[in-house]
Design a protein around this motif. Structure first.
Motif, PDB file in Angstrom:
ATOM      1  N   ASP A  87       0.822  -1.215   0.000  1.00  0.00           N
ATOM      2  CA  ASP A  87       0.000   0.000   0.000  1.00  0.00           C
ATOM      3  C   ASP A  87       0.855   1.263   0.000  1.00  0.00           C
ATOM      4  O   ASP A  87       0.319   2.373  -0.131  1.00  0.00           O
ATOM      5  N   THR A  88       2.161   1.101   0.150  1.00  0.00           N
ATOM      6  CA  THR A  88       3.057   2.253   0.155  1.00  0.00           C
ATOM      7  C   THR A  88       2.985   3.002  -1.170  1.00  0.00           C
ATOM      8  O   THR A  88       3.155   2.411  -2.239  1.00  0.00           O
ATOM      9  N   ALA A  89       2.686   4.297  -1.088  1.00  0.00           N
ATOM     10  CA  ALA A  89       2.538   5.117  -2.284  1.00  0.00           C
ATOM     11  C   ALA A  89       2.245   6.552  -1.866  1.00  0.00           C
ATOM     12  O   ALA A  89       1.981   6.825  -0.690  1.00  0.00           O
ATOM     13  N   VAL A  90       2.284   7.442  -2.835  1.00  0.00           N
ATOM     14  CA  VAL A  90       1.749   8.788  -2.643  1.00  0.00           C
ATOM     15  C   VAL A  90       0.272   8.726  -2.997  1.00  0.00           C
ATOM     16  O   VAL A  90      -0.088   8.248  -4.077  1.00  0.00           O
ATOM     17  N   TYR A  91      -0.555   9.185  -2.094  1.00  0.00           N
ATOM     18  CA  TYR A  91      -1.998   9.161  -2.283  1.00  0.00           C
ATOM     19  C   TYR A  91      -2.498  10.558  -2.657  1.00  0.00           C
ATOM     20  O   TYR A  91      -2.135  11.547  -2.019  1.00  0.00           O
ATOM     21  N   THR A 103       3.647   5.329   3.932  1.00  0.00           N
ATOM     22  CA  THR A 103       4.705   4.333   3.931  1.00  0.00           C
ATOM     23  C   THR A 103       4.364   3.255   4.949  1.00  0.00           C
ATOM     24  O   THR A 103       4.157   3.559   6.128  1.00  0.00           O
ATOM     25  N   VAL A 104       4.306   2.014   4.481  1.00  0.00           N
ATOM     26  CA  VAL A 104       3.981   0.888   5.353  1.00  0.00           C
ATOM     27  C   VAL A 104       5.213   0.004   5.454  1.00  0.00           C
ATOM     28  O   VAL A 104       5.671  -0.551   4.449  1.00  0.00           O
ATOM     29  N   SER A 105       5.733  -0.130   6.639  1.00  0.00           N
ATOM     30  CA  SER A 105       6.938  -0.946   6.851  1.00  0.00           C
ATOM     31  C   SER A 105       6.550  -2.370   7.201  1.00  0.00           C
ATOM     32  O   SER A 105       5.527  -2.614   7.846  1.00  0.00           O
TER      33      SER A 105
END
Length: 126
Positions: A89-93, A123-125
């Motif tokens: 899901d990490t991305a610029v929204y 950012t999802v770690s």
């Protein structure tokens, strides 16, 4: 006239975030609105969209059951509640608003929309 997105940040896998997108200079009750994301090296994709009335929503298969879009007419804002976040899901929204398209159409084709907000980074770690 603008859309102001906020709420991004760093979260661990399985965590939650809520994104907000406040409209100013126009009323969201007349616009289909949605959330889009763009990860590094990938094209922008529609995540979730909601009709002008708020009665109809559309979700990409990758976020169904985890994300919820909503619209608050009192504060002219749309939200994206994101639960069970994954590294992918990490991305610029980004949020967008359009006066012509339905929610499912907007999520599939965001070219030439009326308004775009600036992005907020999620950012999802792992």
């Amino acid at each position: 006239v603008q859309l102001q997105a906020s709420g991004g940040g760093l979260v661990q896998s399985g965590g939650s975030l809520r994104l907000s997108c406040e409209a100013s200079g126009f009323s969201l009750q007349y616009y289909t609105t949605g959330w889009f994301r763009q990860a590094p090296g990938r094209e922008r994709e529609g995540v979730s969209c909601i009709s002008a009335s708020g009665a109809t929503t559309h979700y990409d298969e990758s976020v169904k059951g985890r994300f919820t879009i909503s619209k608050n007419f009192n504060n002219n804002t749309i939200y994206l509640q994101m639960n069970s976040l994954k590294p992918e899901d990490t991305a610029v929204y980004f949020c967008a608003a359009d006066s012509r398209r339905t929610s499912n159409v907007l999520c599939r084709d965001s070219s030439g929309v009326d308004y775009w907000g600036k992005g907020t980074l999620v950012t999802v770690s792992s």
